[in-house]
Design a protein around this motif. Structure first.
Motif, PDB file in Angstrom:
ATOM      1  N   TYR A 195       0.832  -1.203   0.000  1.00 32.62           N
ATOM      2  CA  TYR A 195       0.000   0.000   0.000  1.00 32.62           C
ATOM      3  C   TYR A 195       0.866   1.253   0.000  1.00 32.62           C
ATOM      4  CZ  TYR A 195      -3.575   3.341   1.434  1.00 32.62           C
ATOM      5  OH  TYR A 195      -4.419   4.430   1.489  1.00 32.62           O
ATOM      6  N   ALA A 196       1.927   1.231   0.805  1.00 32.37           N
ATOM      7  CA  ALA A 196       2.830   2.396   0.880  1.00 32.37           C
ATOM      8  C   ALA A 196       3.505   2.663  -0.454  1.00 32.37           C
ATOM      9  CB  ALA A 196       3.879   2.172   1.967  1.00 32.37           C
ATOM     10  N   GLU A 197       3.770   1.626  -1.230  1.00 33.20           N
ATOM     11  CA  GLU A 197       4.348   1.802  -2.566  1.00 33.20           C
ATOM     12  C   GLU A 197       3.293   2.273  -3.570  1.00 33.20           C
ATOM     13  OE1 GLU A 197       7.401   1.638  -3.628  1.00 33.20           O
ATOM     14  OE2 GLU A 197       8.441   0.721  -1.938  1.00 33.20           O
ATOM     15  N   ASP A 198       2.130   1.635  -3.525  1.00 37.62           N
ATOM     16  CA  ASP A 198       1.104   1.903  -4.526  1.00 37.62           C
ATOM     17  C   ASP A 198       0.482   3.285  -4.382  1.00 37.62           C
ATOM     18  OD1 ASP A 198       1.551  -0.613  -5.507  1.00 37.62           O
ATOM     19  OD2 ASP A 198      -0.237  -1.522  -4.616  1.00 37.62           O
ATOM     20  N   ILE A 199       0.535   3.861  -3.185  1.00 40.74           N
ATOM     21  CA  ILE A 199      -0.100   5.156  -2.959  1.00 40.74           C
ATOM     22  C   ILE A 199       0.710   6.306  -3.557  1.00 40.74           C
ATOM     23  CG2 ILE A 199       0.943   5.775  -0.728  1.00 40.74           C
ATOM     24  CD1 ILE A 199      -1.878   6.589   0.202  1.00 40.74           C
ATOM     25  N   VAL A 200       1.964   6.033  -3.908  1.00 41.77           N
ATOM     26  CA  VAL A 200       2.831   7.074  -4.474  1.00 41.77           C
ATOM     27  C   VAL A 200       2.437   7.336  -5.928  1.00 41.77           C
ATOM     28  CG1 VAL A 200       5.198   7.689  -5.099  1.00 41.77           C
ATOM     29  CG2 VAL A 200       4.747   6.432  -2.975  1.00 41.77           C
ATOM     30  N   THR A 201       2.224   8.607  -6.241  1.00 40.02           N
ATOM     31  CA  THR A 201       1.960   9.014  -7.622  1.00 40.02           C
ATOM     32  C   THR A 201       3.229   9.633  -8.197  1.00 40.02           C
ATOM     33  OG1 THR A 201      -0.374   9.430  -7.158  1.00 40.02           O
ATOM     34  CG2 THR A 201       0.552  10.445  -9.140  1.00 40.02           C
ATOM     35  N   GLU A 202       3.827   8.965  -9.157  1.00 41.53           N
ATOM     36  CA  GLU A 202       5.071   9.461  -9.735  1.00 41.53           C
ATOM     37  C   GLU A 202       4.789  10.433 -10.868  1.00 41.53           C
ATOM     38  OE1 GLU A 202       8.695   6.572  -9.139  1.00 41.53           O
ATOM     39  OE2 GLU A 202       7.300   5.698 -10.585  1.00 41.53           O
ATOM     40  N   PRO A 203       5.543  11.529 -10.934  1.00 42.86           N
ATOM     41  CA  PRO A 203       5.426  12.425 -12.090  1.00 42.86           C
ATOM     42  C   PRO A 203       5.728  11.666 -13.385  1.00 42.86           C
ATOM     43  CG  PRO A 203       6.712  13.433 -10.334  1.00 42.86           C
ATOM     44  CD  PRO A 203       6.506  11.998  -9.946  1.00 42.86           C
ATOM     45  N   ALA A 204       5.144  12.142 -14.478  1.00 35.85           N
ATOM     46  CA  ALA A 204       5.262  11.440 -15.753  1.00 35.85           C
ATOM     47  C   ALA A 204       6.713  11.245 -16.170  1.00 35.85           C
ATOM     48  CB  ALA A 204       4.495  12.201 -16.834  1.00 35.85           C
ATOM     49  N   VAL A 205       7.568  12.239 -15.910  1.00 30.07           N
ATOM     50  CA  VAL A 205       8.963  12.124 -16.338  1.00 30.07           C
ATOM     51  C   VAL A 205       9.675  11.008 -15.570  1.00 30.07           C
ATOM     52  CG1 VAL A 205       9.848  13.861 -14.712  1.00 30.07           C
ATOM     53  CG2 VAL A 205      11.052  13.436 -16.874  1.00 30.07           C
ATOM     54  N   ILE A 206       9.289  10.789 -14.317  1.00 23.19           N
ATOM     55  CA  ILE A 206       9.882   9.692 -13.543  1.00 23.19           C
ATOM     56  C   ILE A 206       9.334   8.351 -14.022  1.00 23.19           C
ATOM     57  CG2 ILE A 206      10.167   8.684 -11.244  1.00 23.19           C
ATOM     58  CD1 ILE A 206      10.209  11.439 -10.064  1.00 23.19           C
ATOM     59  N   VAL A 207       8.044   8.304 -14.322  1.00 21.87           N
ATOM     60  CA  VAL A 207       7.460   7.074 -14.872  1.00 21.87           C
ATOM     61  C   VAL A 207       8.184   6.678 -16.149  1.00 21.87           C
ATOM     62  CG1 VAL A 207       5.391   6.079 -15.916  1.00 21.87           C
ATOM     63  CG2 VAL A 207       5.193   7.472 -13.848  1.00 21.87           C
ATOM     64  N   GLU A 208       8.460   7.656 -17.004  1.00 19.19           N
ATOM     65  CA  GLU A 208       9.145   7.374 -18.261  1.00 19.19           C
ATOM     66  C   GLU A 208      10.578   6.902 -18.024  1.00 19.19           C
ATOM     67  OE1 GLU A 208      10.286   9.630 -22.469  1.00 19.19           O
ATOM     68  OE2 GLU A 208       8.844  10.528 -21.082  1.00 19.19           O
ATOM     69  N   ALA A 209      11.280   7.572 -17.110  1.00 20.55           N
ATOM     70  CA  ALA A 209      12.657   7.172 -16.804  1.00 20.55           C
ATOM     71  C   ALA A 209      12.694   5.772 -16.205  1.00 20.55           C
ATOM     72  CB  ALA A 209      13.290   8.180 -15.849  1.00 20.55           C
ATOM     73  N   ARG A 210      11.736   5.460 -15.352  1.00 22.34           N
ATOM     74  CA  ARG A 210      11.668   4.127 -14.746  1.00 22.34           C
ATOM     75  C   ARG A 210      11.419   3.062 -15.814  1.00 22.34           C
ATOM     76  NH1 ARG A 210      11.076   2.562  -9.788  1.00 22.34           N
ATOM     77  NH2 ARG A 210      10.395   4.601  -9.010  1.00 22.34           N
ATOM     78  N   ALA A 211      10.508   3.356 -16.735  1.00 25.13           N
ATOM     79  CA  ALA A 211      10.200   2.401 -17.798  1.00 25.13           C
ATOM     80  C   ALA A 211      11.422   2.173 -18.681  1.00 25.13           C
ATOM     81  CB  ALA A 211       9.027   2.911 -18.622  1.00 25.13           C
ATOM     82  N   HIS A 212      12.134   3.241 -19.001  1.00 24.50           N
ATOM     83  CA  HIS A 212      13.337   3.120 -19.826  1.00 24.50           C
ATOM     84  C   HIS A 212      14.387   2.277 -19.098  1.00 24.50           C
ATOM     85  CE1 HIS A 212      16.629   5.343 -22.346  1.00 24.50           C
ATOM     86  NE2 HIS A 212      16.464   4.092 -22.720  1.00 24.50           N
ATOM     87  N   ALA A 213      14.544   2.528 -17.801  1.00 34.41           N
ATOM     88  CA  ALA A 213      15.497   1.738 -17.013  1.00 34.41           C
ATOM     89  C   ALA A 213      15.121   0.264 -17.030  1.00 34.41           C
ATOM     90  CB  ALA A 213      15.555   2.266 -15.585  1.00 34.41           C
ATOM     91  N   GLY A 214      13.830  -0.003 -16.879  1.00 33.65           N
ATOM     92  CA  GLY A 214      13.378  -1.386 -16.886  1.00 33.65           C
ATOM     93  C   GLY A 214      13.673  -2.081 -18.204  1.00 33.65           C
ATOM     94  N   GLU A 215      13.510  -1.355 -19.294  1.00 30.23           N
ATOM     95  CA  GLU A 215      13.798  -1.926 -20.614  1.00 30.23           C
ATOM     96  C   GLU A 215      15.265  -2.321 -20.751  1.00 30.23           C
ATOM     97  OE1 GLU A 215      12.617   1.158 -23.207  1.00 30.23           O
ATOM     98  OE2 GLU A 215      10.457   0.860 -22.904  1.00 30.23           O
ATOM     99  N   LEU A 216      16.139  -1.564 -20.077  1.00 27.12           N
ATOM    100  CA  LEU A 216      17.574  -1.820 -20.172  1.00 27.12           C
ATOM    101  C   LEU A 216      18.087  -2.717 -19.047  1.00 27.12           C
ATOM    102  CD1 LEU A 216      18.833   1.757 -21.152  1.00 27.12           C
ATOM    103  CD2 LEU A 216      18.406  -0.205 -22.655  1.00 27.12           C
TER     104      LEU A 216
END
Length: 209
Positions: free
Chosen positions: A9-30
């Motif tokens: 719940y503590a993780e899921d309640i966090v709303t990440e800004p779009a630029v962080i979501v994008e950076a996280r997704a890019h990191a995951g791809e690599l």
């Protein structure tokens, strides 16, 4: 209710800004691991509470943790160290996309073991240690030298894949984290707190010079 439910719940309640979501997704791809959203939000709180003006990051990744800390301290300058220039270029693009001025970002490509000894003692408000877990003790020692009195060293993954609390686990990385936690808990020069968010966030505030 289980602790695992609370942690999720503590993780899921966090709303990440779009630029962080994008950076996280890019990191995951690599295949580059980023701090969890919960740890990121906690880093932003630490940076904000300290009114941080100068931050050091050991381990740039693709910019996720740096973006979080700068979100908490929008006037801060970030110095980030990593051996991977391609990752740093991606991180710089993420910082630019978030509106961070170029003169507030200093990316150093090199081994932290070589760079940290040359940095100024007692000159930083916050140091993030998120690289080379086998060197965590050495990096924390450098971090405590670099932060001012009242400054904080933050160490993600301090429960290391949920293995540190399990007495059956005895590998070198687990042993190093246990040793670090034990030594810090007995030191009068620092105040420490260990949060179970993500796979652990160790927070070490320097109280004596």
């Amino acid at each position: 209710m289980s602790k695992e439910t609370n942690w999720k719940y503590a993780e899921d309640i966090v709303t990440e800004p779009a630029v962080i979501v994008e950076a996280r997704a890019h990191a995951g791809e690599l295949g580059v691991e980023s701090v969890s959203p919960g740890i990121g939000a906690q880093l932003a709180v630490l940076a904000g509470a300290a009114a941080a003006r100068s931050i050091v990051e050991i381990g740039t990744g693709l910019g996720v943790s740096g973006l979080w800390m700068l979100a908490g301290a929008p006037a801060a300058t970030l110095t980030s160290i990593d051996t991977e220039v391609d990752r740093q270029q991606s991180a710089r693009a993420a910082f630019t996309a978030s509106g961070v001025a170029a003169n507030r970002i200093r990316l150093i490509t090199g081994r932290a073991k070589d760079v940290l000894p040359r940095m100024n003692e007692g000159s930083y408000d916050l140091v993030l240690v998120d690289a080379d877990p086998e060197s965590v003790i050495e990096y924390v020692e450098h971090g405590l030298r670099l932060v001012r009195v009242g400054g904080t060293v933050a160490v993600p993954h301090a429960l290391w894949r949920d293995r540190v609390a399990d007495p059956v686990q005895r590998d070198d990385t687990v042993a190093d984290f246990r040793s670090l936690l034990s030594e810090l808990s007995q030191s009068s020069a620092v105040i420490t707190a260990l949060s179970p968010i993500g796979d652990g966030l160790l927070q070490i505030t320097k109280v004596l010079g």
